[in-house]
Scaffold this motif. Structure first.
Motif, PDB file in Angstrom:
ATOM      1  N   ARG A 118       0.855  -1.184   0.000  1.00  0.00           N
ATOM      2  CA  ARG A 118       0.000   0.000   0.000  1.00  0.00           C
ATOM      3  C   ARG A 118       0.891   1.233   0.000  1.00  0.00           C
ATOM      4  NH1 ARG A 118      -2.792  -3.416  -1.178  1.00  0.00           N
ATOM      5  NH2 ARG A 118      -4.777  -4.067  -0.352  1.00  0.00           N
ATOM      6  N   PHE A 119       0.472   2.218  -0.780  1.00  0.00           N
ATOM      7  CA  PHE A 119       1.163   3.487  -0.835  1.00  0.00           C
ATOM      8  C   PHE A 119       0.169   4.577  -0.473  1.00  0.00           C
ATOM      9  CE2 PHE A 119       3.223   0.699  -3.896  1.00  0.00           C
ATOM     10  CZ  PHE A 119       4.521   0.760  -3.454  1.00  0.00           C
ATOM     11  N   PRO A 120       0.590   5.535   0.359  1.00  0.00           N
ATOM     12  CA  PRO A 120      -0.340   6.587   0.760  1.00  0.00           C
ATOM     13  C   PRO A 120      -0.750   7.444  -0.430  1.00  0.00           C
ATOM     14  CG  PRO A 120       1.880   7.067   1.564  1.00  0.00           C
ATOM     15  CD  PRO A 120       1.915   5.716   0.951  1.00  0.00           C
ATOM     16  N   GLN A 121      -2.032   7.781  -0.487  1.00  0.00           N
ATOM     17  CA  GLN A 121      -2.531   8.671  -1.522  1.00  0.00           C
ATOM     18  C   GLN A 121      -2.669  10.064  -0.931  1.00  0.00           C
ATOM     19  OE1 GLN A 121      -6.112   7.127  -3.231  1.00  0.00           O
ATOM     20  NE2 GLN A 121      -5.166   5.201  -3.787  1.00  0.00           N
ATOM     21  N   LYS A 122      -2.453  11.055  -1.741  1.00  0.00           N
ATOM     22  CA  LYS A 122      -2.460  12.429  -1.251  1.00  0.00           C
ATOM     23  C   LYS A 122      -3.294  13.278  -2.191  1.00  0.00           C
ATOM     24  CE  LYS A 122       0.860  15.732   0.541  1.00  0.00           C
ATOM     25  NZ  LYS A 122       0.309  15.687   1.861  1.00  0.00           N
ATOM     26  N   THR A 123      -4.170  14.076  -1.624  1.00  0.00           N
ATOM     27  CA  THR A 123      -4.952  15.037  -2.393  1.00  0.00           C
ATOM     28  C   THR A 123      -4.581  16.427  -1.896  1.00  0.00           C
ATOM     29  OG1 THR A 123      -6.755  13.457  -2.601  1.00  0.00           O
ATOM     30  CG2 THR A 123      -7.274  15.767  -3.032  1.00  0.00           C
ATOM     31  N   THR A 124      -4.129  17.264  -2.813  1.00  0.00           N
ATOM     32  CA  THR A 124      -3.672  18.593  -2.441  1.00  0.00           C
ATOM     33  C   THR A 124      -4.272  19.629  -3.380  1.00  0.00           C
ATOM     34  OG1 THR A 124      -1.576  17.693  -1.673  1.00  0.00           O
ATOM     35  CG2 THR A 124      -1.624  20.031  -2.108  1.00  0.00           C
ATOM     36  N   ASN A 125      -4.765  20.706  -2.807  1.00  0.00           N
ATOM     37  CA  ASN A 125      -5.195  21.849  -3.619  1.00  0.00           C
ATOM     38  C   ASN A 125      -3.972  22.720  -3.861  1.00  0.00           C
ATOM     39  OD1 ASN A 125      -7.894  21.152  -3.740  1.00  0.00           O
ATOM     40  ND2 ASN A 125      -8.420  22.285  -1.900  1.00  0.00           N
ATOM     41  N   ILE A 126      -3.643  22.954  -5.128  1.00  0.00           N
ATOM     42  CA  ILE A 126      -2.494  23.797  -5.448  1.00  0.00           C
ATOM     43  C   ILE A 126      -2.783  25.230  -5.021  1.00  0.00           C
ATOM     44  CG2 ILE A 126      -1.131  24.734  -7.348  1.00  0.00           C
ATOM     45  CD1 ILE A 126      -1.507  22.012  -8.722  1.00  0.00           C
ATOM     46  N   ALA A 127      -4.004  25.665  -5.266  1.00  0.00           N
ATOM     47  CA  ALA A 127      -4.407  27.004  -4.857  1.00  0.00           C
ATOM     48  C   ALA A 127      -5.885  26.966  -4.501  1.00  0.00           C
ATOM     49  CB  ALA A 127      -4.157  28.005  -5.980  1.00  0.00           C
ATOM     50  N   ASN A 128      -6.299  27.913  -3.665  1.00  0.00           N
ATOM     51  CA  ASN A 128      -7.695  28.003  -3.257  1.00  0.00           C
ATOM     52  C   ASN A 128      -8.094  29.477  -3.272  1.00  0.00           C
ATOM     53  OD1 ASN A 128     -10.221  27.670  -2.246  1.00  0.00           O
ATOM     54  ND2 ASN A 128      -9.584  26.830  -0.286  1.00  0.00           N
ATOM     55  N   LEU A 129      -9.204  29.761  -3.922  1.00  0.00           N
ATOM     56  CA  LEU A 129      -9.684  31.135  -4.032  1.00  0.00           C
ATOM     57  C   LEU A 129     -11.112  31.207  -3.513  1.00  0.00           C
ATOM     58  CD1 LEU A 129      -9.441  34.066  -5.130  1.00  0.00           C
ATOM     59  CD2 LEU A 129     -10.285  33.173  -7.313  1.00  0.00           C
ATOM     60  N   GLN A 130     -11.351  32.096  -2.584  1.00  0.00           N
ATOM     61  CA  GLN A 130     -12.700  32.362  -2.070  1.00  0.00           C
ATOM     62  C   GLN A 130     -13.031  33.808  -2.427  1.00  0.00           C
ATOM     63  OE1 GLN A 130     -14.723  30.120  -0.382  1.00  0.00           O
ATOM     64  NE2 GLN A 130     -13.160  28.596  -0.846  1.00  0.00           N
ATOM     65  N   LEU A 131     -14.077  34.015  -3.198  1.00  0.00           N
ATOM     66  CA  LEU A 131     -14.458  35.361  -3.613  1.00  0.00           C
ATOM     67  C   LEU A 131     -15.160  36.102  -2.476  1.00  0.00           C
ATOM     68  CD1 LEU A 131     -15.774  34.555  -7.196  1.00  0.00           C
ATOM     69  CD2 LEU A 131     -13.545  35.477  -6.549  1.00  0.00           C
ATOM     70  N   PRO A 132     -15.081  37.432  -2.482  1.00  0.00           N
ATOM     71  CA  PRO A 132     -15.780  38.210  -1.454  1.00  0.00           C
ATOM     72  C   PRO A 132     -17.291  37.999  -1.531  1.00  0.00           C
ATOM     73  CG  PRO A 132     -14.214  39.572  -2.660  1.00  0.00           C
ATOM     74  CD  PRO A 132     -14.293  38.267  -3.371  1.00  0.00           C
ATOM     75  N   SER A 133     -17.956  38.095  -0.376  1.00  0.00           N
ATOM     76  CA  SER A 133     -19.411  37.965  -0.344  1.00  0.00           C
ATOM     77  C   SER A 133     -19.981  38.812   0.793  1.00  0.00           C
ATOM     78  CB  SER A 133     -19.818  36.502  -0.172  1.00  0.00           C
ATOM     79  OG  SER A 133     -19.386  36.027   1.086  1.00  0.00           O
ATOM     80  N   ALA A 134     -21.268  39.124   0.661  1.00  0.00           N
ATOM     81  CA  ALA A 134     -21.950  39.888   1.705  1.00  0.00           C
ATOM     82  C   ALA A 134     -23.374  39.375   1.817  1.00  0.00           C
ATOM     83  CB  ALA A 134     -21.941  41.374   1.368  1.00  0.00           C
ATOM     84  N   LYS A 135     -23.843  39.214   3.059  1.00  0.00           N
ATOM     85  CA  LYS A 135     -25.208  38.782   3.326  1.00  0.00           C
ATOM     86  C   LYS A 135     -25.782  39.720   4.385  1.00  0.00           C
ATOM     87  CE  LYS A 135     -24.100  33.935   2.503  1.00  0.00           C
ATOM     88  NZ  LYS A 135     -23.946  32.631   3.106  1.00  0.00           N
TER      89      LYS A 135
ATOM     90  N   GLY B 178     -28.716  40.541  11.016  1.00  0.00           N
ATOM     91  CA  GLY B 178     -27.443  41.239  10.980  1.00  0.00           C
ATOM     92  C   GLY B 178     -26.825  41.228   9.595  1.00  0.00           C
ATOM     93  N   ILE B 179     -25.563  41.574   9.553  1.00  0.00           N
ATOM     94  CA  ILE B 179     -24.831  41.692   8.293  1.00  0.00           C
ATOM     95  C   ILE B 179     -23.567  40.827   8.394  1.00  0.00           C
ATOM     96  CG2 ILE B 179     -23.597  43.251   6.755  1.00  0.00           C
ATOM     97  CD1 ILE B 179     -25.330  45.520   7.924  1.00  0.00           C
ATOM     98  N   ASP B 180     -23.325  40.032   7.334  1.00  0.00           N
ATOM     99  CA  ASP B 180     -22.100  39.229   7.232  1.00  0.00           C
ATOM    100  C   ASP B 180     -21.339  39.679   6.000  1.00  0.00           C
ATOM    101  OD1 ASP B 180     -22.797  37.683   9.436  1.00  0.00           O
ATOM    102  OD2 ASP B 180     -23.836  36.194   8.203  1.00  0.00           O
ATOM    103  N   ILE B 181     -20.112  40.090   6.185  1.00  0.00           N
ATOM    104  CA  ILE B 181     -19.268  40.502   5.067  1.00  0.00           C
ATOM    105  C   ILE B 181     -17.988  39.667   5.120  1.00  0.00           C
ATOM    106  CG2 ILE B 181     -17.948  42.364   4.021  1.00  0.00           C
ATOM    107  CD1 ILE B 181     -19.944  44.323   5.202  1.00  0.00           C
ATOM    108  N   PHE B 182     -17.702  39.016   4.005  1.00  0.00           N
ATOM    109  CA  PHE B 182     -16.468  38.230   3.886  1.00  0.00           C
ATOM    110  C   PHE B 182     -15.645  38.867   2.781  1.00  0.00           C
ATOM    111  CE2 PHE B 182     -14.249  34.538   1.897  1.00  0.00           C
ATOM    112  CZ  PHE B 182     -13.380  34.271   2.940  1.00  0.00           C
ATOM    113  N   ALA B 183     -14.414  39.250   3.085  1.00  0.00           N
ATOM    114  CA  ALA B 183     -13.574  39.988   2.138  1.00  0.00           C
ATOM    115  C   ALA B 183     -12.861  39.079   1.131  1.00  0.00           C
ATOM    116  CB  ALA B 183     -12.552  40.830   2.897  1.00  0.00           C
TER     117      ALA B 183
END
Length: 159
Positions: free
Chosen positions: A63-80, A85-90
């Motif tokens: 058995r060989f370990p398997q690996k899952t990796t995100n090279i990059a991750n992008l979360q866009l800004p949002s507001a609710k 109340g108000i939720d703002i994510f930059a």
């Protein structure tokens, strides 16, 4: 002359008394540890149980370990906004570091071993690969031929 014969006799006897042995299991374990994998090797065995005889031709398990990796991750800004109340994510951005890239490349190389082994069998002996697949299918069919005493009794009584 007698001393030389005695020394030769003792040397020959010591070779017979201390036979050489190759422990494939330990060698395989060291190899797999270096690659980040795990292995187990067993030899053939025979066992007589109460209801059947059991025979194994041995196995090699890797058995060989398997690996899952995100090279990059992008979360866009949002507001609710709402009554509560108000939720703002930059937003956010992340990327992997060099050591994680190296670990991922090692995992890719390790996982290629199993695929390369299968591909080598297909390339070197396509007929062998075909026969192994056919035997595997037939063994699966044979293993599905179970006898359930309850189902058999229901069939006999219900019929």
């Amino acid at each position: 002359m007698i001393i030389k014969k005695a020394i030769a006799t003792i040397a020959a006897a010591s070779l017979i008394i201390a036979p050489l042995s190759a422990n494939v299991g330990d060698s395989m374990d060291r190899f797999m540890d270096d690659m980040g994998g795990a292995a187990n090797v067993t030899g053939p065995t025979a066992f007589e149980g109460q209801s059947a005889g059991y025979y194994s031709l041995g196995n090699v398990w890797t058995r060989f370990p398997q690996k899952t990796t995100n090279i990059a991750n992008l979360q866009l800004p949002s507001a609710k906004a709402g009554c509560g109340g108000i939720d703002i994510f930059a937003g956010s951005f992340s990327f992997i570091n060099a050591s994680e890239i190296v670990a991922m490349l090692k995992a890719v190389a390790n996982n290629a071993v199993g695929f390369a082994f299968s591909l080598a069998i297909d390339t070197v002996c396509p007929e062998c690969s075909k026969i192994m697949q056919e035997f595997s299918q037939k063994a699966q069919l044979m293993n599905n031929l179970n006898i359930n005493s309850c189902e058999m009794a229901q069939g006999l009584v219900g019929g």
